[in-house]
Scaffold this motif. Structure first.
Motif, PDB file in Angstrom:
ATOM      1  N   ARG A  16      -5.282  15.296  -4.789  1.00  0.00           N
ATOM      2  CA  ARG A  16      -4.373  14.269  -4.538  1.00  0.00           C
ATOM      3  C   ARG A  16      -4.900  12.892  -4.951  1.00  0.00           C
ATOM      4  N   GLN A  58       0.897   9.616  -7.620  1.00  0.00           N
ATOM      5  CA  GLN A  58       0.024  10.759  -7.284  1.00  0.00           C
ATOM      6  C   GLN A  58      -0.174  11.701  -8.407  1.00  0.00           C
ATOM      7  N   MET A  61       0.902  -1.250  -0.015  1.00  0.00           N
ATOM      8  CA  MET A  61      -0.176  -0.046  -0.020  1.00  0.00           C
ATOM      9  C   MET A  61       0.768   1.249  -0.230  1.00  0.00           C
ATOM     10  N   ARG A  62       1.930   1.080   0.653  1.00  0.00           N
ATOM     11  CA  ARG A  62       2.796   2.504   0.842  1.00  0.00           C
ATOM     12  C   ARG A  62       3.288   2.720  -0.575  1.00  0.00           C
ATOM     13  N   ALA A 107       1.708   5.381  -2.649  1.00  0.00           N
ATOM     14  CA  ALA A 107       1.651   6.979  -2.482  1.00  0.00           C
ATOM     15  C   ALA A 107       3.039   7.447  -3.314  1.00  0.00           C
TER      16      ALA A 107
END
Lengths: 151, 146
Positions: free
Chosen positions: B145, B67, B58-59, B62
């Protein structure tokens, strides 16, 4: 998988289709825990941390990160069946769980596929759920699992 | 319901003249550092045994390039993403402190308004496929975002 390994899986008591897991509580997350999870996970979506933004998005309070709920399914499974390991996990986030709101995990065995002599392990498909305190179905998941290697 | 829950994202993709409907990113180099693993495991109630937690990748969603691609696809609106579904499908576990390559396709759907991110992570062979579906909610105060 060898015949011996297949016999070993049977000896290790594969779950039965329909077997239900005892409901486990999900402890409420406070705002500080959500901030720490945001930092650790990289998910800094402000809706989880900003009550005013949550309100403008139509929510009464910031929701707990869906991925935090999903992450906590893994230790729940370890309580139910520590002999299983997840290889695939699919989640739908259906209703929010809000900051300071608890809930409950539950689940059952949906399908068991026996291992075979060509090396495919037994696979156990689980259907997992989380309800929030308002008894809404917040998270619906399917977990495909296999038996952990024998120690 | 024996199909993966993530399999419901096969609706026709609608396009606009002003924005692309999908973008490919990568391969990016990603790595699960031991310190990041420990911090993540503490907050996600994962085992503190040094293994890479199941949902740790999941990290990597980002990543700034991902993004930026999300912003490009949701051109010009004030919005926030709401996580609609997520899947992780492992061929084998990830190791700590090892570089992996991550390739991502990001698809923009308009009805309903969504971003669908499909990632493949591995080295010579894939270790993991992941899919994230984000519902796009317009808001007058949101930061733009992904």
């Amino acid at each position: 998988m060898t015949i011996a390994a297949a016999r070993s899986e049977v000896a290790r008591d594969l779950p039965k289709v329909g077997e239900k897991f005892t409901a486990l509580p999900f402890s409420p997350c406070n705002m500080d825990e959500l901030r720490r999870y945001s930092l650790a996970s990289g998910d800094d979506n402000p809706i989880h941390l900003d009550p005013e933004l949550a309100r403008r998005a139509g929510l009464p309070a910031p929701p707990v990160h869906g991925m935090l709920l999903m992450s906590r399914l893994v230790p729940a499974l370890a309580v139910w069946r520590p002999d299983l390991t997840i290889i695939r996990l699919s989640n739908k986030f259906l209703r929010p769980v809000f900051v300071n709101e608890g809930g409950e995990f539950s689940g059952r065995v949906a399908q068991v596929t026996q291992g075979d002599a060509s090396g495919n392990p037994a696979k156990i498909l689980l259907r997992l759920m989380m309800h929030n305190e308002r008894r809404e179905l917040a998270l619906l998941a399917e977990a495909l699992t296999i038996l952990k290697p024998a120690a | 319901m024996t199909e993966p829950l993530s399999g419901g994202s096969r609706e026709p993709i609608q396009t606009r003249d002003s924005a692309p409907s999908s973008l490919h990113i990568g391969p990016l180099t990603v790595r699960a550092e031991a310190a990041e693993i420990a911090a993540f495991a503490r907050e996600a109630a994962a085992p503190l045994d040094g293994s890479v937690p199941f949902t740790f990748p999941m990290r990597w969603f980002a990543h700034p390039e991902i993004q930026a691609a999300g912003k490009k696809l949701v051109d010009g609106e004030a919005w926030i993403p709401i996580h609609e579904s997520q899947s992780f499908d492992y061929d084998r576990p990830l190791d700590a402190d090892v570089d992996y390559r991550m390739s991502i396709e990001i698809i923009r759907e308009l009805e309903p308004s969504r971003l669908i991110l499909r990632a493949e992570i591995g080295d010579a062979d894939p270790c993991l496929r992941a899919e994230m579906v984000l519902r796009i909610i317009a808001t007058d105060v949101a930061e733009t975002r992904a």
